[in-house]
Write a protein that holds these residues in place. Structure first.
Motif, mmCIF file in Angstrom:
data_model
loop_
_atom_site.group_PDB
_atom_site.id
_atom_site.type_symbol
_atom_site.label_atom_id
_atom_site.label_comp_id
_atom_site.label_asym_id
_atom_site.label_seq_id
_atom_site.Cartn_x
_atom_site.Cartn_y
_atom_site.Cartn_z
ATOM 1 N N GLY A 17 1.007 -1.263 -0.028
ATOM 2 C CA GLY A 17 0.046 0.166 0.043
ATOM 3 C C GLY A 17 0.916 1.362 0.139
ATOM 4 N N ARG A 18 0.651 2.076 1.079
ATOM 5 C CA ARG A 18 1.536 3.365 0.971
ATOM 6 C C ARG A 18 2.731 3.172 1.913
ATOM 7 N N GLY A 19 2.951 2.129 2.453
ATOM 8 C CA GLY A 19 4.125 1.599 3.413
ATOM 9 C C GLY A 19 5.145 0.655 2.892
ATOM 10 N N PHE A 20 5.876 0.182 3.965
ATOM 11 C CA PHE A 20 7.143 -0.427 3.573
ATOM 12 C C PHE A 20 7.129 -1.828 4.646
ATOM 13 N N ARG A 21 7.349 -2.912 4.297
ATOM 14 C CA ARG A 21 7.306 -3.989 5.161
ATOM 15 C C ARG A 21 8.711 -4.471 5.739
ATOM 16 N N ILE A 22 8.708 -4.418 6.936
ATOM 17 C CA ILE A 22 9.910 -4.783 7.634
ATOM 18 C C ILE A 22 9.685 -5.899 8.726
ATOM 19 N N VAL A 26 4.360 -3.238 9.185
ATOM 20 C CA VAL A 26 4.157 -2.275 7.852
ATOM 21 C C VAL A 26 4.518 -0.928 8.441
ATOM 22 N N TYR A 27 5.114 -0.183 7.800
ATOM 23 C CA TYR A 27 5.163 1.238 8.196
ATOM 24 C C TYR A 27 5.132 2.013 7.031
ATOM 25 N N GLU A 28 4.085 3.030 7.274
ATOM 26 C CA GLU A 28 3.773 4.216 6.327
ATOM 27 C C GLU A 28 4.644 5.072 6.013
ATOM 28 N N GLY A 29 5.219 5.713 6.896
ATOM 29 C CA GLY A 29 6.381 6.596 7.198
ATOM 30 C C GLY A 29 7.472 5.656 7.927
ATOM 31 N N LEU A 30 8.676 5.923 7.798
ATOM 32 C CA LEU A 30 9.709 5.052 8.404
ATOM 33 C C LEU A 30 11.039 5.771 8.452
ATOM 34 N N SER A 97 10.486 7.548 -2.650
ATOM 35 C CA SER A 97 10.507 6.456 -1.552
ATOM 36 C C SER A 97 10.782 4.972 -1.983
ATOM 37 N N ARG A 98 10.185 4.678 -3.136
ATOM 38 C CA ARG A 98 10.420 3.267 -3.596
ATOM 39 C C ARG A 98 11.954 2.980 -3.956
ATOM 40 N N ALA A 99 12.564 4.246 -4.403
ATOM 41 C CA ALA A 99 14.090 4.121 -4.699
ATOM 42 C C ALA A 99 14.844 3.984 -3.475
ATOM 43 N N ALA A 100 14.456 4.999 -2.588
ATOM 44 C CA ALA A 100 14.925 4.709 -0.934
ATOM 45 C C ALA A 100 15.030 3.610 -0.354
ATOM 46 N N ALA A 101 13.843 2.855 -0.445
ATOM 47 C CA ALA A 101 13.690 1.433 -0.075
ATOM 48 C C ALA A 101 14.792 0.622 -0.422
ATOM 49 N N ALA A 109 23.871 -3.876 2.458
ATOM 50 C CA ALA A 109 24.689 -4.965 2.080
ATOM 51 C C ALA A 109 26.027 -4.730 2.011
ATOM 52 N N GLU A 110 26.246 -3.357 1.427
ATOM 53 C CA GLU A 110 27.639 -2.992 1.269
ATOM 54 C C GLU A 110 28.399 -2.799 2.690
ATOM 55 N N LEU A 111 27.641 -2.716 3.885
ATOM 56 C CA LEU A 111 27.926 -2.327 5.222
ATOM 57 C C LEU A 111 28.217 -0.929 5.289
ATOM 58 N N ARG A 112 27.397 -0.150 4.636
ATOM 59 C CA ARG A 112 27.466 1.360 4.521
ATOM 60 C C ARG A 112 26.933 1.879 6.003
ATOM 61 N N TRP A 113 27.315 2.738 6.628
ATOM 62 C CA TRP A 113 26.787 3.136 8.028
ATOM 63 C C TRP A 113 26.054 4.322 7.813
ATOM 64 N N VAL A 114 24.514 4.068 7.202
ATOM 65 C CA VAL A 114 23.714 5.197 6.701
ATOM 66 C C VAL A 114 22.283 5.114 7.696
ATOM 67 N N ALA A 115 21.536 6.120 7.476
ATOM 68 C CA ALA A 115 20.315 5.852 8.119
ATOM 69 C C ALA A 115 19.229 6.348 6.917
ATOM 70 N N ALA A 116 17.789 6.110 6.910
ATOM 71 C CA ALA A 116 17.019 6.599 6.025
ATOM 72 C C ALA A 116 15.796 6.964 6.781
ATOM 73 N N ALA A 117 15.111 7.998 6.084
ATOM 74 C CA ALA A 117 13.947 8.570 6.571
ATOM 75 C C ALA A 117 13.007 8.447 5.175
ATOM 76 N N ILE A 118 12.044 7.769 5.197
ATOM 77 C CA ILE A 118 11.114 7.487 4.348
ATOM 78 C C ILE A 118 9.742 7.790 4.345
ATOM 79 N N TYR A 119 9.266 8.636 3.325
ATOM 80 C CA TYR A 119 7.975 9.394 3.565
ATOM 81 C C TYR A 119 7.138 8.034 2.757
ATOM 82 N N PRO A 120 5.905 8.272 3.355
ATOM 83 C CA PRO A 120 4.724 7.255 2.925
ATOM 84 C C PRO A 120 4.298 7.440 1.436
ATOM 85 N N LEU A 121 4.058 6.846 0.606
ATOM 86 C CA LEU A 121 3.771 6.444 -0.862
ATOM 87 C C LEU A 121 2.347 7.439 -0.844
ATOM 88 N N ASP A 122 2.036 7.982 -1.743
ATOM 89 C CA ASP A 122 0.748 8.824 -2.006
ATOM 90 C C ASP A 122 -0.401 7.984 -2.316
#
Length: 122
Positions: A17-22, A26-30, A97-101, A109-122
């Protein structure tokens, strides 16, 4: 061995839907870091500030950069936000947001130390 020790941490396994499964949620904003994933209720992107990203910045050491998923399409974040994060040595990589996911999985997978803030899909 927990997932973080293998360098994975929480992974986004799909879009629902508007969110992301972990795992089982399921989180709409993450907000997701190598340590955890949490739901997020972001402001309009034009009003996004460093304070709104506090959960993504709460890791030690600070992330190399923040992947910012801006919804169904790329929207540039405020210049003041980019400047504030760059002053701390943190880059911002805005994308839809799809590209961010997808990017999250590749970067971790590359072991990069990053964070992500992902808006819900419209």
């Amino acid at each position: 061995m927990d997932r973080d020790q293998r360098g994975e941490g929480p992974l986004i396994s799909g879009i629902v839907g508007r969110g992301f499964r972990i795992d089982d949620g399921v989180y709409e904003g993450l907000v997701i870091t190598p340590k955890r994933a949490d739901g997020w209720s972001p402001p309009p992107i034009a009003e996004l500030t460093e304070a709104n990203l506090a959960p993504a910045l709460a890791i030690d050491p600070l992330p190399e950069f923040i992947v910012l998923g801006t919804g169904n399409r790329l929207v540039r974040p405020p210049r003041a936000l980019i400047a504030a994060l760059e002053a701390k040595g943190i880059g911002v990589e805005p994308m839809d947001s799809r590209a961010a996911a997808r990017a999250w999985g590749v970067l971790r997978a590359e072991l990069r130390w990053v964070a992500a803030a992902i808006y819900p899909l419209d």
